[in-house]
Write a protein that holds these residues in place. Structure first.
Motif, mmCIF file in Angstrom:
data_model
loop_
_atom_site.group_PDB
_atom_site.id
_atom_site.type_symbol
_atom_site.label_atom_id
_atom_site.label_comp_id
_atom_site.label_asym_id
_atom_site.label_seq_id
_atom_site.Cartn_x
_atom_site.Cartn_y
_atom_site.Cartn_z
ATOM 1 N N VAL A 1 0.857 -1.190 0.000
ATOM 2 C CA VAL A 1 0.000 0.000 0.000
ATOM 3 C C VAL A 1 0.894 1.242 0.000
ATOM 4 O O VAL A 1 1.762 1.395 0.862
ATOM 5 N N PRO A 2 0.738 2.137 -0.981
ATOM 6 C CA PRO A 2 1.625 3.317 -1.075
ATOM 7 C C PRO A 2 1.327 4.319 0.039
ATOM 8 O O PRO A 2 0.173 4.521 0.431
ATOM 9 N N LEU A 3 2.386 4.954 0.538
ATOM 10 C CA LEU A 3 2.257 5.859 1.676
ATOM 11 C C LEU A 3 2.975 7.172 1.409
ATOM 12 O O LEU A 3 3.932 7.237 0.646
ATOM 13 N N ARG A 4 2.506 8.222 2.106
ATOM 14 C CA ARG A 4 3.235 9.478 2.202
ATOM 15 C C ARG A 4 3.659 9.643 3.658
ATOM 16 O O ARG A 4 2.859 9.419 4.574
ATOM 17 N N LEU A 5 4.908 10.054 3.874
ATOM 18 C CA LEU A 5 5.440 10.201 5.219
ATOM 19 C C LEU A 5 5.789 11.660 5.483
ATOM 20 O O LEU A 5 6.366 12.343 4.632
ATOM 21 N N TYR A 6 5.436 12.131 6.678
ATOM 22 C CA TYR A 6 5.696 13.511 7.087
ATOM 23 C C TYR A 6 6.401 13.497 8.443
ATOM 24 O O TYR A 6 6.151 12.618 9.274
ATOM 25 N N GLU A 7 7.236 14.491 8.680
ATOM 26 C CA GLU A 7 7.830 14.626 10.008
ATOM 27 C C GLU A 7 7.095 15.711 10.778
ATOM 28 O O GLU A 7 6.901 16.832 10.280
ATOM 29 N N GLU A 8 6.685 15.364 12.001
ATOM 30 C CA GLU A 8 6.079 16.343 12.913
ATOM 31 C C GLU A 8 7.223 17.029 13.660
ATOM 32 O O GLU A 8 7.727 16.522 14.654
ATOM 33 N N ILE A 9 7.642 18.173 13.151
ATOM 34 C CA ILE A 9 8.777 18.872 13.745
ATOM 35 C C ILE A 9 8.328 19.723 14.929
ATOM 36 O O ILE A 9 8.868 19.620 16.037
ATOM 37 N N GLY B 1 3.097 24.133 13.299
ATOM 38 C CA GLY B 1 3.375 25.024 12.188
ATOM 39 C C GLY B 1 4.490 24.556 11.278
ATOM 40 O O GLY B 1 4.789 25.216 10.276
ATOM 41 N N MET B 2 5.103 23.417 11.593
ATOM 42 C CA MET B 2 6.187 22.893 10.748
ATOM 43 C C MET B 2 6.038 21.384 10.626
ATOM 44 O O MET B 2 6.606 20.613 11.406
ATOM 45 N N ILE B 3 5.229 20.957 9.666
ATOM 46 C CA ILE B 3 5.025 19.550 9.330
ATOM 47 C C ILE B 3 5.508 19.378 7.893
ATOM 48 O O ILE B 3 4.954 19.984 6.974
ATOM 49 N N THR B 4 6.539 18.583 7.695
ATOM 50 C CA THR B 4 7.184 18.531 6.377
ATOM 51 C C THR B 4 7.081 17.147 5.743
ATOM 52 O O THR B 4 7.216 16.126 6.417
ATOM 53 N N ASN C 1 -4.709 16.226 3.932
ATOM 54 C CA ASN C 1 -3.356 15.813 4.313
ATOM 55 C C ASN C 1 -3.084 16.226 5.751
ATOM 56 O O ASN C 1 -3.775 17.102 6.312
ATOM 57 N N PRO C 2 -2.083 15.623 6.387
ATOM 58 C CA PRO C 2 -1.819 15.927 7.796
ATOM 59 C C PRO C 2 -1.323 17.340 8.036
ATOM 60 O O PRO C 2 -1.503 17.865 9.143
ATOM 61 N N VAL C 3 -0.723 17.981 7.035
ATOM 62 C CA VAL C 3 -0.260 19.356 7.227
ATOM 63 C C VAL C 3 -1.434 20.256 7.601
ATOM 64 O O VAL C 3 -1.385 21.027 8.571
ATOM 65 N N HIS C 4 -2.527 20.148 6.831
ATOM 66 C CA HIS C 4 -3.713 20.956 7.120
ATOM 67 C C HIS C 4 -4.389 20.514 8.408
ATOM 68 O O HIS C 4 -4.904 21.344 9.163
#
Length: 507
Positions: A346-354, A357-360, A401-404
């Motif tokens: 299953v394809p995924l997108r990964l983000y870092e919770e820094i 206001g800063m999720i990359t 997306n998790p950023v929003h």
């Protein structure tokens, strides 16, 4: 009065064995009516708690604002009734559970437990955020009645007086103890917010974590055993890590507490974690799956995972993994698929919770070291979806997306809505999670959907949330007014609004 069989069974269920001899056991029940008309601070009649000690229940029906409660919770404590009459050096160690229950059905209840060494200077102990009021006044899943029904409830306390010979440091009660709060994999799985838990946001309740009041001179080994017993875990399979405030104002994992010094005290652990200030102790409890000669494994770091589910609009913890610093971030894909019990690949997108206001977004072929990901950092993932599906979510006013979604979490607030008038039809009290950036019309729309009433026929009035009293300030509809505008200091901590259903529009 002799405790009933039910009361003894209830205590056995909710009061874990702390390893102390029990000198006495008492149960006291206090019935309250007309909850909404109660004073800001009230106490029960005194009751005997064994050994000639009189205690009472201390209740703040709308929250103890002096301790940071914002008016949307009930605060309840066990209080020593006669602190000024105690002898010098008096102390009593008690374990207790405070319970708010339905007067018609005792199986519908909320309960919290703790233990504390009471002294003349530190004579009450309990829960500033015992339970959110909307959860007490509304029927919860699995029950047919609310805890507080017809503005009435029973508040009970189950008290074990414990044998305790530890000395009390006179004139240092505040400094003789510290509070330890423990994050577990279970609490992380229920946490929806930044970091591993919430530790004191202004507009959001703290996470409900296992909490311990600990003598600062208690050895770490004794404390660890107490935590393990409370959570019903073998102490040999438990490893505690210190959580620290980083310079970017996040609270993250730092290092496991070493167990090679039997004289190590809880105070020393706290001071190592808070080198610049003497605060409470925050810990993460890791359960080891088996014996390990090296912990963590050489060259590995512990990374926590969160899943953003677009269909449910949730962001929840799904545990942690150990990864090699020089391995690629995409090596997490098969681990996540297996943990979530998804089809491989299953394809995924990964983000870092820094930080807020800063999720990359992370490049999958990059390494953890290249992204400067270290022990205790948090990676959020979501399933890859077609652009058309993501646009459809946004059209519906949902987060794609998790950023929003993290942006929403940064500004979320719980608003309690109460009927202003006692009208004959059904006008419940309820709570809604909204964003401080939401405009008046969005709030009215959400309330209208809940009440099934035309939103332009609703009128709202602010209150003093700490006392839940009317301030006679009607909110006027404005296209540019946001929730933040009427939550400022001029309205105190305004998280409670009164509503009226009108027959005519407010436009």
């Amino acid at each position: 009065m002799e405790a009933s069989r039910y009361q003894k069974a209830f205590a056995a269920k909710h009061l874990p064995d702390l390893g102390y001899d029990i000198k006495d056991f008492k149960v006291y029940k206090w019935r309250l009516t007309n909850w909404m008309k109660l004073e800001k601070r009230i106490t029960s009649p005194d009751f005997d708690c064994g050994e000639g000690i009189s205690r009472r229940i201390l209740l703040f029906p709308f929250g103890n604002s002096a301790n940071g409660s914002s008016g949307d919770t009930a605060s309840v404590y066990l209080d020593y009734a006669e602190p000024m009459e105690s002898s010098e050096g008096w102390h009593a160690h008690a374990q207790f559970a405070l319970v708010i229950s339905n007067i018609h059905d005792h199986t519908t209840y909320a309960v919290s437990n703790s233990d504390h060494r009471f002294t003349a200077e530190q004579c009450d102990w309990g829960f500033t955020r015992f339970k959110q009021l909307h959860e007490l006044f509304n029927v919860q899943e699995g029950h047919s009645r609310p805890i507080i029904e017809e503005e009435s409830a029973d508040i009970s306390v189950y008290v074990r007086v414990l044998e305790d010979s530890a000395p009390v440091l006179l004139n240092e009660e505040e400094r003789a103890f510290l509070t330890a709060r423990v994050v577990t994999d279970d609490t992380f799985a229920r946490h929806e917010g930044f970091d591993l838990a919430t530790f004191g946001e202004k507009n959001w309740p703290q996470s409900d974590l296992p909490t311990f009041r600990v003598p600062v001179k208690e050895t770490y080994g004794t404390f660890k055993l107490r935590v393990a017993m409370h959570l019903k875990l073998p102490s040999n399979n438990v490893r505690l890590w210190v959580l620290v405030y980083r310079s970017n104002k996040t609270v993250r994992l730092d290092a496991p507490i070493l167990e090679n010094d039997p004289s190590l005290t809880v105070e020393a652990v706290r001071d190592m974690a808070n080198s610049t200030q003497r605060g409470d102790l925050r810990l993460y409890l890791d359960v080891l799956m088996g014996p390990s000669r090296s912990y963590p494994p050489p060259g590995h770091i512990m990374v926590f995972l969160k899943h953003f589910d677009t269909s449910k609009q949730t962001l929840l913890g799904v545990g942690k993994v150990f990864v090699l610093c020089n391995s690629k971030v995409q090596d997490l894909h098969p681990i996540i698929n297996e943990r979530m019990k998804w089809t491989p690949g299953v394809p995924l997108r990964l983000y870092e919770e820094i930080k807020p206001g800063m999720i990359t977004l992370i490049k999958p072929e990059s390494t953890f070291a290249e992204n400067e990901i270290q022990n205790g950092d948090i990676i959020c993932f979501q399933v890859e979806q077609a652009e058309e599906e993501l646009r459809e979510l946004e059209i519906q006013g949902l987060y794609s997306n998790p950023v929003h979604f993290y942006g929403f979490l940064e500004n979320r607030v719980m608003i309690i809505f109460r009927p202003k008038l006692k009208e004959p039809d059904n006008n419940p009290e309820f709570g809604l999670v909204l964003s401080k950036k939401h405009k008046y019309d969005t709030m009215a729309q959400r309330v209208g959907e809940y009440l099934r009433h035309d939103p332009i026929k609703l009128r709202f009035t602010t209150t003093d949330a700490a006392r839940a009293v009317l301030r006679r300030s009607v909110l006027k509809r404005s296209l540019n007014q946001s929730i933040a505008d009427f939550m400022d200091s001029s309205y105190a901590a305004t998280t409670v609004l009164l509503y009226e259903k009108l027959a005519v529009t407010t436009v």
